[in-house]
Design a protein around this motif. Structure first.
Motif, short mmCIF file in Angstrom:
data_model
loop_
_atom_site.label_atom_id
_atom_site.label_comp_id
_atom_site.label_asym_id
_atom_site.label_seq_id
_atom_site.Cartn_x
_atom_site.Cartn_y
_atom_site.Cartn_z
N THR A 74 0.86 -1.35 -0.06
CA THR A 74 0.18 0.15 0.00
C THR A 74 0.99 1.26 0.07
O THR A 74 0.48 2.24 -0.93
N TYR A 136 -6.67 -0.80 -1.24
CA TYR A 136 -6.00 -0.30 -0.06
C TYR A 136 -5.29 0.98 -0.62
O TYR A 136 -5.30 1.99 0.08
N PHE A 139 -7.45 3.99 -1.63
CA PHE A 139 -8.14 4.70 -0.45
C PHE A 139 -7.11 5.27 0.52
O PHE A 139 -7.27 6.47 0.88
N ALA A 140 -5.65 4.75 0.44
CA ALA A 140 -4.77 5.10 0.98
C ALA A 140 -4.44 6.44 0.41
O ALA A 140 -3.90 7.63 1.13
N VAL A 143 -6.74 9.34 1.33
CA VAL A 143 -6.41 9.70 2.77
C VAL A 143 -5.41 10.79 2.81
O VAL A 143 -5.70 11.84 3.42
N VAL A 179 -11.35 7.77 -4.73
CA VAL A 179 -12.08 7.00 -4.04
C VAL A 179 -13.22 6.14 -4.76
O VAL A 179 -13.45 5.15 -4.53
N ALA A 217 -16.89 -0.20 5.81
CA ALA A 217 -15.92 0.54 4.83
C ALA A 217 -16.68 0.67 3.45
O ALA A 217 -16.77 1.90 2.91
N VAL A 242 -13.82 10.28 4.25
CA VAL A 242 -12.88 9.35 3.70
C VAL A 242 -12.04 8.61 4.94
O VAL A 242 -11.57 7.29 4.67
N TYR A 243 -11.69 9.37 5.91
CA TYR A 243 -10.90 9.10 7.23
C TYR A 243 -11.89 7.90 7.74
O TYR A 243 -11.20 6.89 7.82
N ALA A 246 -11.57 4.90 5.77
CA ALA A 246 -10.33 4.16 5.42
C ALA A 246 -9.90 3.46 7.01
O ALA A 246 -9.42 2.53 6.95
N LEU A 250 -8.87 -0.49 7.14
CA LEU A 250 -7.57 -0.59 7.81
C LEU A 250 -7.94 -1.85 9.06
O LEU A 250 -7.33 -2.89 9.24
#
Length: 268
Positions: A74, A136, A139-140, A143, A179, A217, A242-243, A246, A250
């Motif tokens: 990631t 992952y 989306f990371a 973030v 996203v 999620a 978004v946070y 994520a 996670l």
């Protein structure tokens, strides 16, 4: 319970050398950004060494995979996207945080390499893992852009002379692109897991911790995209979602694997 590192039996110079070199390059890049404001050469070097480290972990017999390699991939995908974006937006400023995260991710993958993947496992497993890790990464990246948006908004409100390196609307547009793409891949990941659960895991599909958090999620990101399309959600509301999504994601894979591999010392 103390966390005990689990170095694999096949740990060798081929595995250790690129990982240690990548960590040093990442640390040099983070230091260069903080002290001198530039670190392009170090970042590209770290990117290449990180890729070698991933290849050593995934393809040295027997291949291993787990929560730390997933986080390492990631981090590498995030840096890949950042290096591409820097060609389009040279003032994008996230090198220091990405370099620091990269160093930590490489170290974690070296200390906790995961469980071995046997040849008897389903042919659908590589696809399932690839889709999941790719989602992952996207989306990371979302973030990271959300964080850049938050920082830019604070600087604008405080009338800081050190303004955002990239326009706020551009950051928001990139965030939603990440996203959207991540949501498509996450949906595909869940579908593969549902349709081929017995082949992948040896049992019918069930609502375990990993699945519940992944579905939560998915729901958060689905609501965000629907709200964006129907009601024009943006700004703080969008970044907070978004946070939240994520964090759920996670906890879904990396969190459950961490508990099984490290705290309970069991393979999954």
């Amino acid at each position: 319970m103390a966390l005990q590192p689990h170095f694999p039996v096949h740990t060798s110079l081929w595995t250790l050398a690129p990982a240690i070199a990548a960590m040093l390059a990442y640390l040099l890049a983070a230091f260069s950004v903080q002290r001198f404001g530039h670190a392009r050469t170090s970042l590209y070097t770290a990117w290449g060494l990180h890729l070698l480290s991933l290849a050593a972990g995934l393809f040295s017999p027997p291949p291993h995979f787990g929560f730390a390699p997933a986080l390492s991939i990631t981090a590498w995908l995030m840096l890949t996207m950042y290096l591409i974006e820097q060609q389009l937006y040279p003032r994008m400023r996230a090198a220091s945080i990405l370099a620091s995260m990269g160093a930590v991710a490489v170290l974690l993958a070296l200390v906790f390499p995961g469980t071995s993947l046997t040849s008897e496992q389903s042919v659908w497993l590589p696809l399932h893992l690839a889709l999941g890790v790719a989602s992952y990464g996207l989306f990371a990246a979302a973030v990271v852009h959300a964080g850049l948006m938050t920082r830019a908004e604070r600087r604008i409100r405080s009338a800081s002379e050190d303004g955002p390196g990239v326009p706020l609307l551009t950051l928001e547009r990139i965030m939603f692109r990440c996203v959207n793409a991540g949501f498509v891949l996450l949906t595909a990941t869940l579908l593969v897991g549902w349709l081929f659960s017995e082949a992948l895991y040896g049992h019918p599909w069930r609502l375990d911790h990993k699945t519940i958090f992944s579905l939560l999620a998915w729901a958060v990101f689905a609501v965000l995209l629907l709200g964006r399309a129907r009601f024009g959600w943006r700004g703080r509301h969008a970044t907070h979602m978004v946070y939240a999504g994520a964090i759920m994601l996670l906890l879904g894979y990396a969190g459950s694997r961490f508990v099984m591999e490290v705290l309970l010392e069991r393979g999954v």
